[in-house]
Motif scaffolding. Structure first.
Motif, PDB file in Angstrom:
ATOM      1  N   GLU A  40       0.836  -1.204   0.000  1.00  0.00           N
ATOM      2  CA  GLU A  40       0.000   0.000   0.000  1.00  0.00           C
ATOM      3  C   GLU A  40       0.868   1.250   0.000  1.00  0.00           C
ATOM      4  OE1 GLU A  40      -3.857   1.679   2.546  1.00  0.00           O
ATOM      5  OE2 GLU A  40      -2.698  -0.031   3.279  1.00  0.00           O
ATOM      6  N   PRO A  41       0.426   2.317  -0.693  1.00  0.00           N
ATOM      7  CA  PRO A  41       1.190   3.564  -0.609  1.00  0.00           C
ATOM      8  C   PRO A  41       1.176   4.094   0.821  1.00  0.00           C
ATOM      9  CG  PRO A  41      -0.945   3.961  -1.603  1.00  0.00           C
ATOM     10  CD  PRO A  41      -0.799   2.475  -1.497  1.00  0.00           C
ATOM     11  N   LYS A  42       2.254   4.779   1.188  1.00  0.00           N
ATOM     12  CA  LYS A  42       2.319   5.390   2.509  1.00  0.00           C
ATOM     13  C   LYS A  42       1.692   6.776   2.509  1.00  0.00           C
ATOM     14  CE  LYS A  42       3.226   1.987   3.452  1.00  0.00           C
ATOM     15  NZ  LYS A  42       2.418   1.150   4.327  1.00  0.00           N
ATOM     16  N   SER A  43       1.635   7.392   1.334  1.00  0.00           N
ATOM     17  CA  SER A  43       1.105   8.740   1.213  1.00  0.00           C
ATOM     18  C   SER A  43       0.632   8.946  -0.212  1.00  0.00           C
ATOM     19  CB  SER A  43       2.195   9.769   1.550  1.00  0.00           C
ATOM     20  OG  SER A  43       1.832  11.073   1.142  1.00  0.00           O
ATOM     21  N   LEU A  44      -0.410   9.756  -0.359  1.00  0.00           N
ATOM     22  CA  LEU A  44      -0.825  10.188  -1.689  1.00  0.00           C
ATOM     23  C   LEU A  44      -0.732  11.712  -1.793  1.00  0.00           C
ATOM     24  CD1 LEU A  44      -3.822   7.880  -2.691  1.00  0.00           C
ATOM     25  CD2 LEU A  44      -1.439   7.780  -3.434  1.00  0.00           C
ATOM     26  N   ASP A  45       0.157  12.284  -1.001  1.00  0.00           N
ATOM     27  CA  ASP A  45       0.395  13.716  -1.122  1.00  0.00           C
ATOM     28  C   ASP A  45       1.277  13.974  -2.335  1.00  0.00           C
ATOM     29  OD1 ASP A  45       1.837  16.401  -0.595  1.00  0.00           O
ATOM     30  OD2 ASP A  45       0.293  16.354   0.956  1.00  0.00           O
ATOM     31  N   PRO A  46       0.971  14.985  -3.153  1.00  0.00           N
ATOM     32  CA  PRO A  46       1.771  15.254  -4.349  1.00  0.00           C
ATOM     33  C   PRO A  46       3.254  15.488  -4.073  1.00  0.00           C
ATOM     34  CG  PRO A  46      -0.288  16.471  -4.452  1.00  0.00           C
ATOM     35  CD  PRO A  46      -0.216  15.862  -3.080  1.00  0.00           C
ATOM     36  N   CYS A  47       3.599  15.907  -2.860  1.00  0.00           N
ATOM     37  CA  CYS A  47       5.005  16.185  -2.568  1.00  0.00           C
ATOM     38  C   CYS A  47       5.771  14.969  -2.083  1.00  0.00           C
ATOM     39  CB  CYS A  47       5.139  17.333  -1.565  1.00  0.00           C
ATOM     40  SG  CYS A  47       4.781  16.898   0.147  1.00  0.00           S
ATOM     41  N   ASP A  48       5.153  13.785  -2.097  1.00  0.00           N
ATOM     42  CA  ASP A  48       5.798  12.578  -1.584  1.00  0.00           C
ATOM     43  C   ASP A  48       6.124  11.556  -2.666  1.00  0.00           C
ATOM     44  OD1 ASP A  48       6.048  13.272   1.077  1.00  0.00           O
ATOM     45  OD2 ASP A  48       4.125  12.406   1.677  1.00  0.00           O
ATOM     46  N   THR A  49       6.257  12.003  -3.905  1.00  0.00           N
ATOM     47  CA  THR A  49       6.482  11.044  -4.988  1.00  0.00           C
ATOM     48  C   THR A  49       7.928  10.567  -5.094  1.00  0.00           C
ATOM     49  OG1 THR A  49       6.706  12.891  -6.542  1.00  0.00           O
ATOM     50  CG2 THR A  49       4.555  11.840  -6.395  1.00  0.00           C
ATOM     51  N   ASP A  50       8.813  10.998  -4.200  1.00  0.00           N
ATOM     52  CA  ASP A  50      10.160  10.436  -4.219  1.00  0.00           C
ATOM     53  C   ASP A  50      10.204   9.020  -3.649  1.00  0.00           C
ATOM     54  OD1 ASP A  50      11.382  13.108  -5.013  1.00  0.00           O
ATOM     55  OD2 ASP A  50      13.156  11.893  -4.598  1.00  0.00           O
ATOM     56  N   LEU A  51       9.135   8.559  -3.031  1.00  0.00           N
ATOM     57  CA  LEU A  51       9.016   7.162  -2.620  1.00  0.00           C
ATOM     58  C   LEU A  51       8.221   6.424  -3.694  1.00  0.00           C
ATOM     59  CD1 LEU A  51       8.268   7.405   1.215  1.00  0.00           C
ATOM     60  CD2 LEU A  51      10.429   6.818   0.095  1.00  0.00           C
ATOM     61  N   SER A  52       8.803   5.345  -4.216  1.00  0.00           N
ATOM     62  CA  SER A  52       8.221   4.691  -5.386  1.00  0.00           C
ATOM     63  C   SER A  52       6.817   4.160  -5.134  1.00  0.00           C
ATOM     64  CB  SER A  52       9.145   3.574  -5.873  1.00  0.00           C
ATOM     65  OG  SER A  52       9.367   2.619  -4.849  1.00  0.00           O
ATOM     66  N   GLY A  53       6.543   3.683  -3.914  1.00  0.00           N
ATOM     67  CA  GLY A  53       5.210   3.171  -3.628  1.00  0.00           C
ATOM     68  C   GLY A  53       4.130   4.221  -3.755  1.00  0.00           C
ATOM     69  N   ASN A  54       4.487   5.466  -3.490  1.00  0.00           N
ATOM     70  CA  ASN A  54       3.544   6.573  -3.675  1.00  0.00           C
ATOM     71  C   ASN A  54       3.509   7.021  -5.134  1.00  0.00           C
ATOM     72  OD1 ASN A  54       3.464   6.473  -0.859  1.00  0.00           O
ATOM     73  ND2 ASN A  54       4.939   8.139  -0.637  1.00  0.00           N
ATOM     74  N   SER A  55       4.709   7.110  -5.728  1.00  0.00           N
ATOM     75  CA  SER A  55       4.840   7.642  -7.082  1.00  0.00           C
ATOM     76  C   SER A  55       4.092   6.807  -8.110  1.00  0.00           C
ATOM     77  CB  SER A  55       6.322   7.720  -7.458  1.00  0.00           C
ATOM     78  OG  SER A  55       6.494   8.124  -8.791  1.00  0.00           O
ATOM     79  N   ARG A  56       4.123   5.490  -7.957  1.00  0.00           N
ATOM     80  CA  ARG A  56       3.537   4.655  -9.014  1.00  0.00           C
ATOM     81  C   ARG A  56       2.026   4.862  -9.136  1.00  0.00           C
ATOM     82  NH1 ARG A  56       5.176  -0.780  -5.760  1.00  0.00           N
ATOM     83  NH2 ARG A  56       3.682  -0.611  -4.053  1.00  0.00           N
ATOM     84  N   ILE A  57       1.389   5.348  -8.086  1.00  0.00           N
ATOM     85  CA  ILE A  57      -0.040   5.648  -8.161  1.00  0.00           C
ATOM     86  C   ILE A  57      -0.282   7.097  -8.553  1.00  0.00           C
ATOM     87  CG2 ILE A  57      -2.177   5.794  -6.829  1.00  0.00           C
ATOM     88  CD1 ILE A  57      -1.205   3.400  -5.207  1.00  0.00           C
ATOM     89  N   LEU A  58       0.518   8.012  -7.990  1.00  0.00           N
ATOM     90  CA  LEU A  58       0.310   9.432  -8.227  1.00  0.00           C
ATOM     91  C   LEU A  58       0.818   9.915  -9.576  1.00  0.00           C
ATOM     92  CD1 LEU A  58       1.304  10.885  -4.732  1.00  0.00           C
ATOM     93  CD2 LEU A  58      -0.885  11.288  -5.870  1.00  0.00           C
ATOM     94  N   HIS A  59       2.099   9.637  -9.875  1.00  0.00           N
ATOM     95  CA  HIS A  59       2.802  10.343 -10.944  1.00  0.00           C
ATOM     96  C   HIS A  59       2.246  10.025 -12.322  1.00  0.00           C
ATOM     97  CE1 HIS A  59       5.967  12.654 -12.695  1.00  0.00           C
ATOM     98  NE2 HIS A  59       6.477  11.625 -13.346  1.00  0.00           N
ATOM     99  N   ASN A  60       1.823  11.062 -13.008  1.00  0.00           N
ATOM    100  CA  ASN A  60       1.238  10.994 -14.350  1.00  0.00           C
ATOM    101  C   ASN A  60      -0.059  10.206 -14.410  1.00  0.00           C
ATOM    102  OD1 ASN A  60       3.005  12.681 -15.755  1.00  0.00           O
ATOM    103  ND2 ASN A  60       4.488  11.034 -16.026  1.00  0.00           N
TER     104      ASN A  60
END
Length: 506
Positions: A40-60
């Motif tokens: 599970e992602p740890k965060s879905l805040d736009p400023c936390d995409t340096d962690l891959s688990g968050n980025s793969r859901i958020l980024h683009n």
């Protein structure tokens, strides 16, 4: 090649148990897509995409940045900015895309970018992009007009556009004093629901400025076991599954690809006995990397000596990989013990469940190798949240000596995205304190061309050969299982970005 005992028996047992319960695949509805990931992602805040688990859901997907990096060659390509140029050594101008709106209806403009930059650099928020990619930079942004932005840096930053690819931009309504769990971005999908412990649901955004997604509804779920993820595609519960283990990824639906990740053990060189270089060298010599390839790790994984793959600018081709030499390891441990180093002290190996396929098995094998060399090592496998507490500062000064299982990705193509946060004294993940290394990294970050490459190569050599601050393992290859009726080819960025917009049914 020596094989690691038990891994083939393990995979056979899993396969047999799954085979008994595999159902006839269900055909997914043409407007729905389910993707299964490791955790599970740890965060879905736009400023936390340096962690891959968050980025793969958020980024683009939900949020976007001013620019993207091409997966083919790492070059900077337009996204929310259509063009950019350097006005002087400290000033860059970005022209923003017109007619873009956030999912909450607010307009995308220069003021939205300024707000995102402010959040990312706020120490109180502890944004991952501020602690990693933007570390060491002070960025001041000025709106010339709604679509023209000036960004000034306090030091020379020759690759600022590259770094802007990591800054995902949320709505200006995003709280300025707290993290959000309900991001509103400009991406092709908007967040429908995040059900903790279960799933993240996305739905296509009708007002998206670019090409619309072929599949309007996407669900991201997570399962820790590789065999379970693979079986979910077979049964139609999911259409794409990431991080399939080598023993499970044996069908024509399994696609292996380099994922820009380098696996390693981070050594806490500040705590005895690991503060003795001989002990750290012995730890490296005790690991039989050849025996791990093709058994626990994918057969195409490449032995690593530094924490970036050869495609990254600054990679040093002249650093030799470690040889397996358990006898020399034992002699180094004995020499350190004779000098009073407490080599019998227990060293904790902290692993992260599901960080990559066979993550637990890899550390079980390495623990046995270290024991053979005379180390007193205990293995502790952690879920992501407690593992992050071991990865990120602050740490307890009275902590046990430890090594940490981790991996570092660099799909951005430059060493500056790897070195500062992980190997400088004030880096958020760094266990090394060395003024000379700090200067090498700082000077390299400001330089360009051959001088930049030379300084970064020196830094990588110092980390691996002189300081021996890490036990590098492999430049990784990963496997994704893709249902036969799905059009999707994973690329080098797939570990950090599920490009949902590009996925369609045949």
């Amino acid at each position: 090649m020596k094989k690691i005992k038990g891994i083939h028996a393990l995979s056979m047992g899993i396969a047999m148990s799954l085979a008994a319960s595999v159902a006839i695949p269900a055909r997914a509805a043409p407007d729905k897509l389910t993707v299964v990931v490791t955790d599970e992602p740890k965060s879905l805040d736009p400023c936390d995409t340096d962690l891959s688990g968050n980025s793969r859901i958020l980024h683009n997907n939900i949020t976007e940045a001013l620019v993207n990096l091409s997966p083919k060659d790492g070059s900077v390509v337009p996204s929310l900015a259509t063009s950019w140029r350097q006005l002087d050594s400290l000033t860059w101008e970005f022209k923003l895309r017109e007619g873009v709106t956030f999912h909450d209806g607010k307009a995308f403009d220069t003021h939205a970018v300024i707000a995102a930059l402010k959040r990312a650099q706020d120490p109180a928020l502890a944004c991952e992009v501020g602690l990693a990619t933007l570390k060491g930079l002070k960025l001041n942004a000025e709106a010339v007009n709604p679509t023209t932005l000036l960004i000034r840096t306090d030091v020379v930053e020759p690759i600022l556009p590259n770094k802007m690819s990591a800054l995902d931009i949320g709505s200006p309504a995003t709280p300025g004093d707290a993290k959000t769990r309900t991001p509103a971005g400009t991406g092709p999908y908007k967040l429908e629901a995040w059900t903790p412990g279960q799933s993240v649901g996305l739905v296509a955004y009708d007002g998206y400025w670019g090409n619309k997604p072929a599949i309007p509804n996407a669900t991201i779920i997570w399962r820790a076991e590789s065999a379970v993820r693979a079986a979910m595609v077979d049964t139609g519960e999911a259409q794409i599954a990431y991080e399939i283990a080598p023993q499970d990824g044996t069908t024509e639906e399994d696609h292996a690809f380099p994922n820009a990740e380098t696996s390693l053990l981070r050594i806490d060189a500040q705590i005895a006995p690991l503060n003795d270089r001989r002990v750290r060298e012995a730890l490296n010599l005790a690991i039989d990397r050849d025996g791990l390839v093709g058994t626990i790790f994918h057969k195409d994984a490449q032995k690593a000596m530094q924490v970036v793959p050869p495609s990254v600018f600054g990679f040093n081709p002249d650093i030799p990989v470690w040889n397996y030499d358990p006898e020399k390891a034992k002699s180094l441990v004995a020499a350190a013990k004779a000098d009073g180093v407490p080599v019998d002290k227990e060293i904790v190996i902290y692993g992260r469940i599901g960080i990559y396929p066979n993550s637990s098995e890899s550390l079980e094998a390495i623990q046995a190798m270290l024991a053979d060399a005379g180390f007193n090592a205990r293995l502790e496998m952690l879920e992501t949240s407690p593992w992050l507490k071991r990865l990120l500062k602050p740490w307890n000064k009275d902590r046990q000596p430890s090594i940490l299982q981790t991996q570092i990705d660099n799909a951005e193509g430059d060493a500056v995205f790897t070195l500062p946060n992980r190997f400088t004294a004030d880096g958020n993940q760094s266990t090394i304190i060395d003024a000379g290394l700090d200067k090498l990294i700082a000077d390299g970050s400001k330089a360009t061309g051959d001088e930049r490459k030379r300084l970064f190569q020196q830094a990588f050599k110092y980390i691996a050969v002189d300081a021996v601050n890490i036990a590098p393992l492999f430049h990784m290859v990963t496997i994704a299982r893709v249902a036969k009726n799905v059009n999707y080819t994973p690329d080098v960025q797939a570990g950090n970005e599920i490009k949902l917009k590009s996925i369609s049914y045949r």
